[in-house]
Write an enzyme that holds these catalytic residues in place. Structure first.
Site, PDB file in Angstrom:
ATOM      1  N   SER A 195       0.977  -1.195   0.053  1.00  0.00           N
ATOM      2  CA  SER A 195      -0.122   0.056   0.103  1.00  0.00           C
ATOM      3  C   SER A 195       0.993   1.165  -0.163  1.00  0.00           C
ATOM      4  O   SER A 195       1.862   1.594   0.843  1.00  0.00           O
ATOM      5  CB  SER A 195      -0.983   0.143   1.344  1.00  0.00           C
ATOM      6  OG  SER A 195      -1.560   1.365   1.293  1.00  0.00           O
ATOM      7  N   LYS A 196       0.478   2.255  -0.606  1.00  0.00           N
ATOM      8  CA  LYS A 196       1.266   3.307  -0.731  1.00  0.00           C
ATOM      9  C   LYS A 196       1.035   4.382   0.455  1.00  0.00           C
ATOM     10  O   LYS A 196       2.284   4.896   0.774  1.00  0.00           O
ATOM     11  CB  LYS A 196       0.737   4.436  -2.220  1.00  0.00           C
ATOM     12  CG  LYS A 196       1.363   5.470  -2.149  1.00  0.00           C
ATOM     13  CD  LYS A 196       2.813   5.436  -2.802  1.00  0.00           C
ATOM     14  CE  LYS A 196       3.559   6.849  -3.057  1.00  0.00           C
ATOM     15  NZ  LYS A 196       4.957   6.581  -3.473  1.00  0.00           N
ATOM     16  N   ARG A 197      -0.083   4.169   0.938  1.00  0.00           N
ATOM     17  CA  ARG A 197      -0.275   4.802   2.478  1.00  0.00           C
ATOM     18  C   ARG A 197       0.786   4.334   3.634  1.00  0.00           C
ATOM     19  O   ARG A 197       0.832   4.891   4.460  1.00  0.00           O
ATOM     20  CB  ARG A 197      -1.658   4.471   2.853  1.00  0.00           C
ATOM     21  CG  ARG A 197      -2.679   5.259   2.050  1.00  0.00           C
ATOM     22  CD  ARG A 197      -4.101   4.986   2.515  1.00  0.00           C
ATOM     23  NE  ARG A 197      -4.576   3.552   2.124  1.00  0.00           N
ATOM     24  CZ  ARG A 197      -5.783   3.051   2.421  1.00  0.00           C
ATOM     25  NH1 ARG A 197      -6.513   3.762   3.138  1.00  0.00           N
ATOM     26  NH2 ARG A 197      -5.830   1.643   2.340  1.00  0.00           N
TER      27      ARG A 197
ATOM     28  N   ASP B 120       8.660   5.468  -7.719  1.00  0.00           N
ATOM     29  CA  ASP B 120       9.383   5.393  -6.607  1.00  0.00           C
ATOM     30  C   ASP B 120      10.803   4.176  -6.852  1.00  0.00           C
ATOM     31  O   ASP B 120      11.784   4.643  -6.430  1.00  0.00           O
ATOM     32  CB  ASP B 120       8.871   4.979  -5.529  1.00  0.00           C
ATOM     33  CG  ASP B 120       7.808   5.707  -4.928  1.00  0.00           C
ATOM     34  OD1 ASP B 120       8.054   7.007  -5.169  1.00  0.00           O
ATOM     35  OD2 ASP B 120       6.920   5.260  -4.370  1.00  0.00           O
TER      36      ASP B 120
ATOM     37  N   GLY C 181       3.868   3.207   2.687  1.00  0.00           N
ATOM     38  CA  GLY C 181       5.187   3.712   2.246  1.00  0.00           C
ATOM     39  C   GLY C 181       5.886   2.703   1.380  1.00  0.00           C
ATOM     40  O   GLY C 181       7.002   2.712   0.925  1.00  0.00           O
TER      41      GLY C 181
END
Length: 496
Positions: A267-269, A277, A271
């Protein structure tokens, strides 16, 4: 108002047929995460392996989550990864538009057709009504009880005349069951009374994902639908829509999630990295694509390194696993190091140069030599500055670095060796790697010692590190004569 059946007939006639057609349909809500990239890759590989078409569609009906620039990020990611689409918003095609908000009228007309076919109905319930009239299907889940599906035509017309807002809901059969087939998970059956009459067209006239993707997949001739396994529970509703319209159901391929660990999805949330990225961290697109292909799919055999063309030849949807895939950074680093090592020296130098300059600045060190020392030691490009930062500034190192059992050195021996090396290097007539080599190895021969007994202290003195790309000779050459002599003298002073 009667429906224009000729319009629907024309839409049906425009549908491409007799070829495999897949679609990647992301939402423009940010950078592409790894699971999304894998979906795009598998979708692309299926189309290419069958000689079919790969379509890009932007699903932007959730305007609340829209992020400016996200669509361009999707284009750029697909291009960098080599996933060239045959039709899409940027290049057009026979069944456009390929952006859902530009297809609004299409969804409205098909929703009206579905009402006529008995597969949908207008729901005039307010939020308060929904709370009051939802039926408990379990202790934690509520679903709409479908009361507006029982309105008479006269009641519907009365509410329309009064200007009451409404949504259009799917009319789920109250009895029986629905079965669908998935390539990965096989046949799955659910009881119809467990399904909710989900909203197809919202009160603002925009479609929900559940409706728009079915309409678009049909009208664009999509034969294979690749998506995450989180959509398995919604698939019976999609099948009921296909059946209500009388349309052919596509082949479903639901992929299990990509996990950070055994218990948590990426999940991007939290990290976890997106594709962008990873690229900014110094991973190569080709390595990322190769690694992502193997996250939940097996080629069958020992080979792990595949070009995109090789993946097209060996890809088989039957080899997609049911089990979640764990994103392993160590494994990705391994793949990336293999791709970096396979670059030509000039290719690697071009990619590495910004990172080298970040470490050494604009001095006149030979960056080609630095790159040659780094290429087979680099896992990702962003590691380069920390690997060669000593070339710019000598770190404040501990003297116990001079102790090395294999080289049979310690601070006392190092002082002796550096004291011998300093005048020899000071008398160098020119400063080339060959000259430095000949001078130091000539000293080794004169002192009748092992190479490492001299070279280890010199390397520590000029680098301040126990691990460096390149040995004492290469480092001395890169530093230049003046800086090399200064660092060796500094080590002698400290050891004394």
């Amino acid at each position: 108002m009667p429906l224009d059946l000729n319009w629907f007939n024309q839409m049906e006639q425009n549908i491409p047929r007799c070829e495999v057609r897949t679609r990647f349909a992301p939402s423009p809500t940010g950078y592409m995460h790894i699971g999304n990239l894998r979906t795009a890759l598998y979708t692309y590989l299926i189309a290419r392996s069958y000689g079919g078409k790969f379509i890009l569609r932007i699903e932007d009906t959730d305007q609340g989550r829209y992020i400016e620039g996200a669509t361009d990020a999707i284009y750029n990611t697909l291009k960098k990864c080599g996933l060239r689409h045959d039709e899409g918003p940027d290049i057009g095609g026979p069944v456009g538009p390929y952006i859902q908000t530009q297809r609004r009228d299409i969804y409205t007309k098909y929703a009206e057709l579905l009402i006529q076919k008995g597969g949908a109905y207008r729901c005039f319930c307010s939020k308060e009504d929904l709370e009051e009239h939802s039926a408990d299907s379990s202790a934690s889940v509520k679903k709409y009880d479908g009361r507006c599906s029982l309105l008479s035509e006269a009641e519907i017309q009365e509410k329309l005349a009064a200007g009451l807002p409404y949504v259009i809901r799917q009319k789920i059969p109250r009895e029986g069951h629905t079965t669908f087939s998935d390539v990965v998970f096989g046949d799955i059956t659910v009881e119809n009374d467990s399904l909710d009459d989900n909203v197809l067209i919202k009160s603002d006239g925009l479609p929900t994902y559940n409706f728009a993707n079915v309409i678009d997949d049909h009208l664009m001739g999509i034969t294979h639908v690749v998506r995450g396994s989180e959509y398995l529970s919604s698939t019976p509703k999609y099948n009921l829509l296909y059946k209500a319209f009388g349309w052919e159901i596509p082949t479903y391929i639901h992929c299990p999630p990509v996990m950070r660990d055994a218990h948590n999805k990426m999940s991007k949330r939290h990290g976890d990295p997106s594709y962008e990225d990873l690229i900014s961290l110094g991973y190569l697109s080709e390595a990322v694509v190769n690694y992502v292909a193997l996250l939940g799919w097996s080629p069958g055999g020992e080979q792990e390194i595949f070009s995109l063309d090789e993946l097209i030849k060996v890809f088989n949807i039957k080899n997609i696993s049911k089990s979640p895939a764990i994103f392993d950074v160590v494994k990705l680093n391994y793949f990336n190091s293999k791709y970096i090592a396979a670059l030509s020296p000039d290719e690697f130098h071009e990619l590495a140069l910004p990172y080298i300059r970040n470490a050494i600045g604009d001095n006149d060190m030979d960056t080609q030599v630095i790159a040659s020392l780094l290429q087979n030691r680099t896992e990702k490009l962003s590691d380069i500055p920390s690997m060669i930062d000593f070339l710019s500034v000598l770190p404040n190192y501990e003297l116990d670095l001079f102790t090395n059992k294999k080289s049979k050195t310690n601070p006392e021996i190092a002082l002796e060796m550096l004291s011998e090396a300093l005048p020899v290097l000071r008398n160098a007539s020119d400063w080339t790697a060959d000259t430095i080599h000949d001078l130091l190895f000539g000293l080794v021969e004169r002192l009748e010692i092992k190479n490492s007994k001299l070279l280890w202290p010199v390397r520590i003195a000029v680098s301040g590190k126990s691990v460096t790309p390149g040995g004492a000779i290469e480092i001395c050459y890169l530093l230049g004569k003046k800086e090399t002599l200064r660092r060796i003298q500094l080590a002698i002073d400290r050891l004394s």
